[in-house]
Design an enzyme around this catalytic site. Structure first.
Site, PDB file in Angstrom:
ATOM      1  CE1 TYR A 264      -6.450 -21.164  50.191  1.00 32.03           C
ATOM      2  CE2 TYR A 264      -6.408 -22.706  48.365  1.00 32.03           C
ATOM      3  CZ  TYR A 264      -5.894 -22.254  49.555  1.00 32.03           C
ATOM      4  OH  TYR A 264      -4.817 -22.888  50.102  1.00 32.03           O
TER       5      TYR A 264
ATOM      6  CE  LYS B 267      -6.836 -13.107  64.478  1.00 28.26           C
ATOM      7  NZ  LYS B 267      -5.991 -13.487  65.636  1.00 28.26           N
TER       8      LYS B 267
ATOM      9  CG  ASP C  87      -4.756 -16.409  67.158  1.00 27.61           C
ATOM     10  OD1 ASP C  87      -5.919 -16.826  67.311  1.00 27.61           O
ATOM     11  OD2 ASP C  87      -4.404 -15.273  67.533  1.00 27.61           O
TER      12      ASP C  87
ATOM     13  CG  ASP D   6      -3.793 -24.909  52.513  1.00 31.38           C
ATOM     14  OD1 ASP D   6      -3.584 -26.104  52.205  1.00 31.38           O
ATOM     15  OD2 ASP D   6      -3.004 -23.988  52.234  1.00 31.38           O
TER      16      ASP D   6
ATOM     17  CG  ASP E 251       0.397 -28.483  54.899  1.00 34.55           C
ATOM     18  OD1 ASP E 251      -0.483 -29.158  54.345  1.00 34.55           O
ATOM     19  OD2 ASP E 251       1.410 -28.059  54.300  1.00 34.55           O
TER      20      ASP E 251
HETATM   21  C1  IPM Z   1      -4.051 -28.623  49.495  1.00 34.53           C
HETATM   22  C2  IPM Z   1      -3.036 -27.892  48.674  1.00 34.53           C
HETATM   23  C3  IPM Z   1      -3.744 -26.990  47.682  1.00 34.53           C
HETATM   24  C4  IPM Z   1      -4.580 -26.013  48.474  1.00 34.53           C
HETATM   25  C5  IPM Z   1      -2.832 -26.246  46.690  1.00 34.53           C
HETATM   26  C6  IPM Z   1      -1.977 -27.200  45.900  1.00 34.53           C
HETATM   27  C7  IPM Z   1      -3.607 -25.332  45.792  1.00 34.53           C
HETATM   28  O1  IPM Z   1      -2.175 -27.175  49.496  1.00 34.53           O
HETATM   29  O2  IPM Z   1      -4.881 -29.348  48.910  1.00 34.53           O
HETATM   30  O3  IPM Z   1      -4.032 -28.501  50.714  1.00 34.53           O
HETATM   31  O4  IPM Z   1      -4.071 -24.996  48.952  1.00 34.53           O
HETATM   32  O5  IPM Z   1      -5.780 -26.260  48.634  1.00 34.53           O
HETATM   33 MG    MG Z   2      -2.414 -27.580  51.542  1.00 38.79          MG
END
Ligand code: IPM
Ligand code: MG
Length: 353
Positions: A141, A191, A223, A247, A251
């Site tokens: 990032y 990785k 992975d 990240d 999710d």
């Molecule tokens: C998170 C979000 C953020 C990230 C975005 C909105 C920049 O997806 O906090 O997980 O990627 O960190």
């Molecule tokens: Mg996120």
């Protein structure tokens, strides 16, 4: 105690869920005799509209001078033009960097009553209690250079995945400290079969592991980790990993909990205020409808009480109330229920002890 908290509701459902978290925080503060002062500021798309930037210097300074920052969510279709110079997400990244919050704690627990809300088979979900620690101020990032140029007659885009030893060390050490209060097990995700930055990551994780023999350390490729998260999530405890890996994996992990709307996060650094936000985004599709699940933000505010204000008992009061509300069948739409954002919070408020 007295504390000053900057609140950044942000965009989309952000204002809807932070409003509810504030109701819960105010109720707990009043019950326990604490004086919490809240200052609301713009950050994200709303700040772009008002000031042309996603995070102004003034707001960053106010955040830095506060005891903690509570954030809703940022972003939305209005600011999504890929050619735009300013983006809501820049505010979030600038805030994380500006506060030096290098560790993002994302606990993933599966409530017994929500086993059926997840698409994963219930028998795999029983007992899941994972703490993902995502490195937050380095990696892909933030690595430089990033940008575009032309190469051999083609437009080219590039990002850089870079880590310095100290950045890896501090987040892995934190993972070990937190693991000691849990099941004493750390999975370091990388990785390393492909990336040099991951080989450094693995080397440092092994060093930290060597100094902490009471904690079991294993290394897992990202992975494989993505697969294990859905095939055998109950075998994972503390997971520590690079910014973008974290990240993506969180999710994915949110699916275990039944809904992304359930999950809180705490971002902390060496010192200074922490940043607390649900892991979900601004959900433009349901914004303004009053149906968002407030639980992720409410639980983030509990993490704020615990990690930034030292109010452990008060944090527990909130977490227990959420737990009981879920046990007793209170559900927003994302979990197949019919409660509105406000009604769900009412149910939590009723159960504060
Ligand atoms: C998170 C979000 C953020 C990230 C975005 C909105 C920049 O997806 O906090 O997980 O990627 O960190
Ligand atoms: Mg996120």
């Amino acid at each position: 105690m007295k504390a000053s908290i900057v609140v950044l509701p942000g965009d989309g459902i952000g204002p809807e869920v932070t409003r509810e978290a504030l109701r819960v925080l105010k109720a707990v503060a009043q019950k326990k005799g604490h004086e919490l002062r809240f200052t609301e500021r713009l950050m994200g798309g709303c700040s772009i509209d008002a000031h042309g930037v996603a995070l102004t210097d003034e707001v960053l300074k106010e955040c830095q001078a506060s005891d903690a920052v509570l954030l809703g969510a940022v972003g939305g279709p209005k600011w999504d033009d890929p050619k735009a110079k300013v983006r809501p997400e820049q505010g979030l990244l600038g805030l994380r960097k500006g506060l030096g919050v290098f560790a993002n704690l994302r606990p993933v627990r599966v409530h017994e009553q929500l086993l059926d809300s997840s698409p994963i088979k219930p028998d795999r979900l029983r007992g899941v209690d994972i703490l993902v620690i995502r490195e937050l101020t380095g990696g892909l990032y933030f690595g430089q250079p990033k940008g575009r140029d032309r190469k051999d007659g083609h437009e080219r885009a590039f990002d850089t995945l870079e880590y310095s030893d100290f950045e890896v060390q501090r987040v892995v050490e934190l993972a070990f400290r937190l693991a000691k209060a849990r099941k004493k097990k750390v999975t370091s995700v990388d990785k390393a079969n492909v990336l040099e930055s991951s080989r450094l990551w693995r080397q440092i994780a092994a060093d930290v592991g060597g100094r902490n023999p009471d904690v079991a350390l294993d290394h897992m490729l990202v992975d494989t980790a993505a697969m294990r998260l859905v095939t055998s999530p109950a075998t994972m405890d503390v997971v520590v990993t690079e910014n973008m890996f974290g990240d993506i994996l969180t999710d994915e992990a949110s699916v275990l909990a039944g809904s992304m709307g359930m999950l809180p996060s705490a971002s902390i650094g060496e010192k200074g205020p922490g940043l607390y936000e649900p892991i979900h985004g601004s959900a433009p599709d349901i914004a303004g409808k009053g149906i968002a699940n407030p639980v992720g933000t409410v639980l983030s505010s509990a993490m704020m009480l615990r990690h930034s204000l030292g109010l452990t008992a008060e944090a527990k009061v909130i977490e227990d109330a959420v737990d009981r509300a879920i046990t007793e069948g209170c559900r927003t739409r994302d979990l197949g229920g019919a409660l509105t954002t406000t009604q769900m919070t009412d149910e939590i408020l009723k159960r504060l002890s």
